[in-house]
Design a protein around this motif. Structure first.
Motif, PDB file in Angstrom:
ATOM      1  N   GLU A  59       0.975  -1.455   0.066  1.00 20.14           N
ATOM      2  CA  GLU A  59      -0.001   0.015  -0.099  1.00 20.14           C
ATOM      3  C   GLU A  59       0.892   1.266  -0.172  1.00 20.14           C
ATOM      4  O   GLU A  59       1.662   1.579   1.020  1.00 20.14           O
ATOM      5  N   GLY A  60       0.881   1.921  -1.117  1.00 21.62           N
ATOM      6  CA  GLY A  60       1.756   2.863  -1.219  1.00 21.62           C
ATOM      7  C   GLY A  60       3.345   2.721  -0.910  1.00 21.62           C
ATOM      8  O   GLY A  60       3.828   1.746  -1.794  1.00 21.62           O
ATOM      9  N   ARG A  61       3.864   3.240  -0.005  1.00 23.08           N
ATOM     10  CA  ARG A  61       5.375   2.925  -0.041  1.00 23.08           C
ATOM     11  C   ARG A  61       5.464   1.654   1.107  1.00 23.08           C
ATOM     12  O   ARG A  61       6.851   1.392   1.636  1.00 23.08           O
ATOM     13  N   PHE A  62       4.487   1.097   1.688  1.00 24.30           N
ATOM     14  CA  PHE A  62       4.554   0.374   2.651  1.00 24.30           C
ATOM     15  C   PHE A  62       4.139  -1.173   2.167  1.00 24.30           C
ATOM     16  O   PHE A  62       3.242  -1.228   1.410  1.00 24.30           O
ATOM     17  N   THR A  63       5.083  -1.979   2.545  1.00 25.71           N
ATOM     18  CA  THR A  63       4.704  -3.402   1.962  1.00 25.71           C
ATOM     19  C   THR A  63       5.046  -4.621   3.199  1.00 25.71           C
ATOM     20  O   THR A  63       6.007  -4.238   3.844  1.00 25.71           O
ATOM     21  N   ILE A  64       4.144  -5.513   3.181  1.00 25.95           N
ATOM     22  CA  ILE A  64       4.297  -6.554   4.248  1.00 25.95           C
ATOM     23  C   ILE A  64       4.362  -7.844   3.511  1.00 25.95           C
ATOM     24  O   ILE A  64       3.815  -7.946   2.607  1.00 25.95           O
ATOM     25  N   GLN A  81      11.140   8.665   4.348  1.00 22.14           N
ATOM     26  CA  GLN A  81      11.058  10.195   4.630  1.00 22.14           C
ATOM     27  C   GLN A  81      11.164  10.594   6.300  1.00 22.14           C
ATOM     28  O   GLN A  81      10.662   9.639   7.048  1.00 22.14           O
ATOM     29  N   PRO A  82      11.474  11.699   6.463  1.00 24.35           N
ATOM     30  CA  PRO A  82      11.842  12.120   7.961  1.00 24.35           C
ATOM     31  C   PRO A  82      10.325  11.702   8.462  1.00 24.35           C
ATOM     32  O   PRO A  82      10.392  11.661   9.819  1.00 24.35           O
ATOM     33  N   GLY A  83       9.220  12.153   7.876  1.00 26.11           N
ATOM     34  CA  GLY A  83       8.094  12.076   8.583  1.00 26.11           C
ATOM     35  C   GLY A  83       7.482  10.694   8.798  1.00 26.11           C
ATOM     36  O   GLY A  83       6.433  10.606   9.605  1.00 26.11           O
ATOM     37  N   ASP A  84       8.108   9.772   8.548  1.00 29.42           N
ATOM     38  CA  ASP A  84       8.053   8.383   8.700  1.00 29.42           C
ATOM     39  C   ASP A  84       8.673   8.159   9.880  1.00 29.42           C
ATOM     40  O   ASP A  84       8.357   6.854  10.805  1.00 29.42           O
ATOM     41  N   SER A  85       9.198   8.733  10.580  1.00 26.05           N
ATOM     42  CA  SER A  85      10.070   8.744  11.913  1.00 26.05           C
ATOM     43  C   SER A  85       8.953   8.424  13.137  1.00 26.05           C
ATOM     44  O   SER A  85       8.138   9.361  13.415  1.00 26.05           O
ATOM     45  N   ALA A  86       8.942   7.330  13.663  1.00 25.11           N
ATOM     46  CA  ALA A  86       7.735   6.942  14.632  1.00 25.11           C
ATOM     47  C   ALA A  86       8.062   5.756  15.353  1.00 25.11           C
ATOM     48  O   ALA A  86       9.027   5.086  15.010  1.00 25.11           O
ATOM     49  N   THR A  87       7.160   5.074  16.067  1.00 19.25           N
ATOM     50  CA  THR A  87       7.184   3.761  16.554  1.00 19.25           C
ATOM     51  C   THR A  87       6.431   2.973  15.772  1.00 19.25           C
ATOM     52  O   THR A  87       5.258   3.183  15.701  1.00 19.25           O
ATOM     53  N   TYR A  88       6.869   1.896  15.461  1.00 21.54           N
ATOM     54  CA  TYR A  88       6.243   0.633  14.727  1.00 21.54           C
ATOM     55  C   TYR A  88       5.773  -0.323  15.384  1.00 21.54           C
ATOM     56  O   TYR A  88       6.658  -1.138  15.845  1.00 21.54           O
ATOM     57  N   PHE A  89       4.754  -0.990  15.471  1.00 21.89           N
ATOM     58  CA  PHE A  89       4.444  -2.227  16.305  1.00 21.89           C
ATOM     59  C   PHE A  89       3.618  -3.164  15.176  1.00 21.89           C
ATOM     60  O   PHE A  89       2.874  -2.895  14.444  1.00 21.89           O
ATOM     61  N   CYS A  90       3.972  -4.442  15.174  1.00 22.67           N
ATOM     62  CA  CYS A  90       3.304  -5.469  14.578  1.00 22.67           C
ATOM     63  C   CYS A  90       2.311  -6.076  15.505  1.00 22.67           C
ATOM     64  O   CYS A  90       2.558  -5.724  16.906  1.00 22.67           O
ATOM     65  N   ALA A  91       1.406  -6.800  15.134  1.00 20.95           N
ATOM     66  CA  ALA A  91       0.423  -7.180  15.993  1.00 20.95           C
ATOM     67  C   ALA A  91       0.100  -8.520  15.245  1.00 20.95           C
ATOM     68  O   ALA A  91      -0.184  -8.822  14.357  1.00 20.95           O
ATOM     69  N   LEU A  92      -0.825  -9.198  16.346  1.00 22.33           N
ATOM     70  CA  LEU A  92      -1.431 -10.580  15.936  1.00 22.33           C
ATOM     71  C   LEU A  92      -3.008 -10.475  16.328  1.00 22.33           C
ATOM     72  O   LEU A  92      -3.140  -9.956  17.345  1.00 22.33           O
ATOM     73  N   HIS A  93      -3.783 -11.104  15.362  1.00 19.63           N
ATOM     74  CA  HIS A  93      -5.079 -11.275  16.163  1.00 19.63           C
ATOM     75  C   HIS A  93      -5.236 -12.908  15.913  1.00 19.63           C
ATOM     76  O   HIS A  93      -5.226 -13.364  15.032  1.00 19.63           O
ATOM     77  N   LEU A 108      11.955   4.169  14.679  1.00 17.58           N
ATOM     78  CA  LEU A 108      12.445   4.583  13.536  1.00 17.58           C
ATOM     79  C   LEU A 108      12.978   5.863  13.671  1.00 17.58           C
ATOM     80  O   LEU A 108      11.812   6.681  13.921  1.00 17.58           O
ATOM     81  N   LEU A 109      14.160   6.141  13.119  1.00 17.97           N
ATOM     82  CA  LEU A 109      14.360   7.496  12.720  1.00 17.97           C
ATOM     83  C   LEU A 109      15.106   7.543  11.363  1.00 17.97           C
ATOM     84  O   LEU A 109      15.716   6.996  11.168  1.00 17.97           O
ATOM     85  N   VAL A 110      14.283   8.631  10.466  1.00 15.24           N
ATOM     86  CA  VAL A 110      14.677   8.805   9.421  1.00 15.24           C
ATOM     87  C   VAL A 110      15.404  10.133   9.063  1.00 15.24           C
ATOM     88  O   VAL A 110      14.695  11.129   9.587  1.00 15.24           O
ATOM     89  N   THR A 111      16.553  10.068   8.953  1.00 14.72           N
ATOM     90  CA  THR A 111      17.472  11.354   8.981  1.00 14.72           C
ATOM     91  C   THR A 111      17.192  12.217   7.658  1.00 14.72           C
ATOM     92  O   THR A 111      17.283  11.435   6.584  1.00 14.72           O
TER      93      THR A 111
END
Lengths: 112, 114
Positions: A59-64, A81-93, A108-111
């Protein structure tokens, strides 16, 4: 208790790089594998999700990428991109439950 | 409202006190979840409501924690005799149905127990 192991704990990439975050699980009774993105002071927001009957979803720039036999799935962020700097969590259902079981997160830090 | 809202955004209390945390889900969402997120960790499930009833409360850590959703919309998480270990961000999420329907999270309430 955590049923999914997420790595790495933190990641630094340059703008345009492709960070990859990995998750592994043991139990096979899961039917839905979402990734959530969380910015400081905000709640997690769904980024992209996959079901076990497909091996890849984009989906867009993101691939699983999903490897059912290895019980692993990963998130790739193209052209980060720097705006992607965030915390990412995977999850299970679980297919027999209601809640999501989250990994510990990857910061994640994008410089520039 | 456009999203899930939670109040207060921050709550500071003293050990042994009682606190209530409120969640307003997205209008029309029948499923409501409470999670707790400690520093540097992922959210951990506490309780799930389908409508007015708690369908799964297996994540509540002990009997000091209780949650209600009397009219199937707003929910309140109640913590009695707070302990320092209860300090965390409490997240609420709602979904249109159950199962794998997308869970939409609120911004959370940061609880600090002194």
């Amino acid at each position: 208790q955590q049923q999914v192991k997420q790595s790495p704990q933190s990641l630094i990439v340059q703008k345009g790089g492709i960070p990859i975050i990995n998750c592994a699980y043991e139990n096979t009774a899961f039917d839905y594998f979402p990734w959530y993105q969380q910015f400081p002071g905000k709640g997690p927001a769904l980024l992209i999700a996959i079901r076990p009957d497909v091996s890849e979803k984009k989906e867009g720039r993101f691939t699983i990428s999903f490897n059912k036999s290895a019980k692993q799935f990963s998130l790739h962020i193209m052209d980060s991109q720097p705006g992607d700097s965030a915390t990412y969590f995977c999850a299970l259902h679980s297919n027999s439950g209601y809640a999501l079981n989250f990994g510990k997160g990857t910061s994640l830090l994008v410089t520039p | 409202g456009a999203g899930v809202s939670q109040t207060p955004s921050n709550k500071v209390t003293e050990k042994g006190k009682y606190v209530e945390l409120r969640c307003d889900p997205i209008s029309g969402h029948t499923a409501l979840y409470w999670y707790r997120q400690s520093l540097g960790q992922g959210p951990e499930f506490l309780i799930y409501f389908q409508g007015t009833g708690a369908a799964d409360d297996s994540g509540l850590p002990n009997d000091r924690f209780f949650a209600v959703r009397p009219e199937g919309s707003v929910s309140t998480l109640k913590i009695q005799r707070t302990e320092r270990g209860d300090s965390a961000v409490y997240l609420c999420a709602s979904a249109s149905g159950q199962g794998t329907d997308t869970q939409y999270f609120g911004p959370g309430t940061r609880l600090t127990v002194l």
